[in-house]
Every structure is written in C-alpha cells, then in structure tokens.
Design a protein around this motif. Structure first.
Motif, PDB file in Angstrom:
ATOM      1  N   HIS A   1      -8.993   0.185  -7.381  1.00 38.79           N
ATOM      2  CA  HIS A   1      -7.559   0.486  -7.308  1.00 38.79           C
ATOM      3  C   HIS A   1      -7.152   0.906  -5.900  1.00 38.79           C
ATOM      4  O   HIS A   1      -6.095   0.497  -5.399  1.00 38.79           O
TER       5      HIS A   1
ATOM      6  N   ILE B   1      -1.323  -0.831 -11.644  1.00 41.38           N
ATOM      7  CA  ILE B   1      -1.856   0.337 -10.935  1.00 41.38           C
ATOM      8  C   ILE B   1      -0.718   1.310 -10.681  1.00 41.38           C
ATOM      9  O   ILE B   1       0.350   0.922 -10.201  1.00 41.38           O
TER      10      ILE B   1
ATOM     11  N   LEU C   1       1.992  -2.634  -6.650  1.00 36.94           N
ATOM     12  CA  LEU C   1       0.885  -2.089  -7.436  1.00 36.94           C
ATOM     13  C   LEU C   1       1.221  -2.049  -8.917  1.00 36.94           C
ATOM     14  O   LEU C   1       0.348  -2.290  -9.762  1.00 36.94           O
TER      15      LEU C   1
END
Length: 168
Positions: free
Chosen positions: A120, A160, A155
């Motif tokens: 991540h 994420i 993201l």
C-alpha cells in the motif's frame, strides 16, 4: 491506452508481490485523476518505468540529480513536456512519461512507522511519482493540496485509504 511498464526490481524487493501489476494499477489511477485522463482512453501508447531499488542506489541518484546526499522514498524523472501531455489523446508515437525510482529500505521503514503494508505504501509512492511525471508538485501550499487530493482519489480507486489521515 497501452501502458508499457518497464519494471526493474532489486533483489531486496519481495518477489512474491506482483509489483508490475501494482505499478500499472497505480499509474493508471494517477493518470485518471490527473488533468490528462485522456491518456488512459487515447490510442497513443504511454510508457513509464518503475525501478524498485535499494537505498544506496536512490542515494546516488538523489546526490547526482538533486544535490542531496541521502536516500529518499521516491524519485521521479519526467520526460514529457506539457505540450506532449495536452496532445496525448490523439494518435502518435509512444509518449515517454519518465522514470520512477523507489528505495526499498526507506519505503519499508516508512510503511512500518505508518502501520501500512509495504504494497500500500509503495502504491502511494507510485501514484505520487506518476503525478510528478505529469507535472504536479508539492512545493507550495496550493499545489501540495491539489496533489494530495489527486493522490487520495487515485488511491481510493485502488481500495487504499487516505494515507494523510493515517499520518495525522
């Protein structure tokens, strides 16, 4: 869009992670959140390279190109000019965006400090680096806020969470 991704991974980077898939997804998400989303829909091929390097390699690059004799988490070396990006949706020769280089030890340490997976954190840095290749920067408050918002949206496309909320 055809994204030609060249990936060079140092032995320190875990080979069980599909870094090429992650890098392509991060680059596509960043492009989608940029001022040039047509890069993703156009007929023109787009190329960028991602190098997963050691801190020593990044330190050398940072010293040579930025005059800073220390490693950093990510470096970006843009090759495309704004005019190239504006016409990128039209057919033409392959568009070379540039190179992104991540430093293993720095990325790993930062991920641990932020209680994030390395994947991540690396995806965030790949998004960040791609936005730099597209001309975004964070040198002033206004440009930093814009770039951070684009990163956060990119993201989110990858599932994420906002890394700036985690850091706060």
């Amino acid at each position: 869009m055809t994204l030609d991704l060249m990936l060079d991974a140092d032995d320190e980077w875990d080979s069980s992670t599909d870094w090429a898939r992650l890098a392509e997804a991060a680059a596509r998400a960043a492009i989608a959140e940029s001022a040039w989303p047509q890069l993703a829909d156009g007929e023109r091929a787009v190329e960028l390279s991602v190098v997963l390097a050691s801190d020593a390699e990044v330190r050398e690059l940072n010293s040579t190109w930025r005059g800073k004799d220390k490693p950093t988490n990510v470096l970006s070396f843009p090759q495309a000019e704004a005019d190239d990006l504006d016409g990128a949706g039209a057919p033409g020769p392959e568009l070379m965006l540039g190179d992104i280089v991540l430093a293993h030890e720095t990325c790993t340490r930062e991920a641990e400090e932020k209680a994030l997976s390395l994947e991540h954190h690396a995806a965030h840095l790949m998004v960040h680096g791609t936005l730099h290749l597209l001309g975004y920067d964070h040198l002033e408050d206004g440009t930093a806020e814009d770039m951070e918002a684009r990163e956060t949206r990119a993201l989110a496309r990858l599932g994420i969470g906002n890394p700036y909320e985690v850091a706060a």
